[in-house]
Scaffold this active site. Structure first.
Site, short mmCIF file in Angstrom:
data_model
loop_
_atom_site.label_atom_id
_atom_site.label_comp_id
_atom_site.label_asym_id
_atom_site.label_seq_id
_atom_site.Cartn_x
_atom_site.Cartn_y
_atom_site.Cartn_z
N ASN A 10 34.64 28.93 38.41
CA ASN A 10 33.96 29.23 39.68
C ASN A 10 33.36 30.63 39.74
O ASN A 10 32.72 30.97 40.73
CB ASN A 10 34.90 29.00 40.88
N ARG A 17 29.78 31.23 46.41
CA ARG A 17 31.14 30.89 46.80
C ARG A 17 31.72 31.94 47.75
O ARG A 17 31.70 33.14 47.44
CB ARG A 17 31.96 30.74 45.52
N TYR A 22 34.16 37.15 48.03
CA TYR A 22 33.70 37.55 46.70
C TYR A 22 32.37 38.30 46.70
O TYR A 22 31.92 38.74 45.64
CB TYR A 22 33.62 36.32 45.78
N ASN A 74 38.59 37.88 33.88
CA ASN A 74 38.91 37.33 35.20
C ASN A 74 39.14 35.83 35.00
O ASN A 74 38.17 35.06 34.91
CB ASN A 74 37.78 37.57 36.20
N ALA A 77 41.31 30.95 39.03
CA ALA A 77 42.55 30.30 39.46
C ALA A 77 43.53 30.06 38.32
O ALA A 77 44.74 29.91 38.56
CB ALA A 77 42.22 28.99 40.17
N GLU A 98 43.04 42.47 32.95
CA GLU A 98 42.85 41.42 33.96
C GLU A 98 42.07 42.00 35.14
O GLU A 98 42.36 43.11 35.58
CB GLU A 98 44.25 41.00 34.41
N HIS A 100 40.51 41.04 39.09
CA HIS A 100 40.31 40.16 40.24
C HIS A 100 39.41 40.87 41.23
O HIS A 100 39.71 42.01 41.63
CB HIS A 100 41.63 39.76 40.89
#
Ligand code: DQA
Length: 143
Positions: A10, A17, A22, A74, A77, A98, A100
């Site tokens: 996504n 989205r 976001y 990233n 989910a 990582e 987010h």
């Protein structure tokens, strides 16, 4: 130095989205931002995005053979569900940060677990698209 910018499910829908979470900038905008930063910092970047768990595992394994020095990741989910992806990061031994975009710490309880966080060098959370650049800097400055 060669960095792989890896995005999970996504994230190709950035700008479409949930813009309140976001942002309005698209996936292409993100790539442009990263290309500019890579140029500034003198590193090479490659990009991969997939909506499929196994494809992400394959991309991480390919990074090993391509001698990638660091991964900005990233996992979307899959962050909260995928032991297979966390195992792949551990298996290749490539420093991985990582990322987010949203502040997952202040969201739903199911977002509080990160399997990737357990194997990542560092985590950049809730800094929007700038977080990708911060993650690049962490990898570059620790190389
Ligand atoms: C995300 C947070 C995840 O919980 C979510 O599933 C995403 C995006 C973020 O960038 O904030 O797809 O990784």
């Amino acid at each position: 130095m060669k960095l792989l910018i890896l995005n999970g499910p996504n994230l190709n829908f950035l700008g479409i989205r949930e813009p309140a979470i976001y942002g309005k900038e698209t996936y292409e905008d993100l790539l442009a931002l990263i290309r500019l930063h890579a140029e500034k910092r003198g590193v090479a970047v490659s990009f991969y995005q997939s909506n499929h768990e196994g494809d992400l595992v394959d991309a991480i394994q390919k990074a090993y053979f391509d001698k990638i020095d660091g991964i900005v990741f990233n996992p979307g989910a899959y962050t909260h569900t995928s032991i297979a992806i966390a195992d792949a990061v551990k298996a290749v031994g490539i420093p991985t940060v990582e990322v987010h975009i949203s502040n997952v710490k202040e969201r739903e309880p199911f977002r509080q677990v990160s399997y990737i966080g357990l194997v990542a060098t560092a985590s950049v959370i809730g800094e929007g698209l700038q977080g990708y650049l911060h993650a690049m800097d962490i990898l570059i400055d620790n190389a």
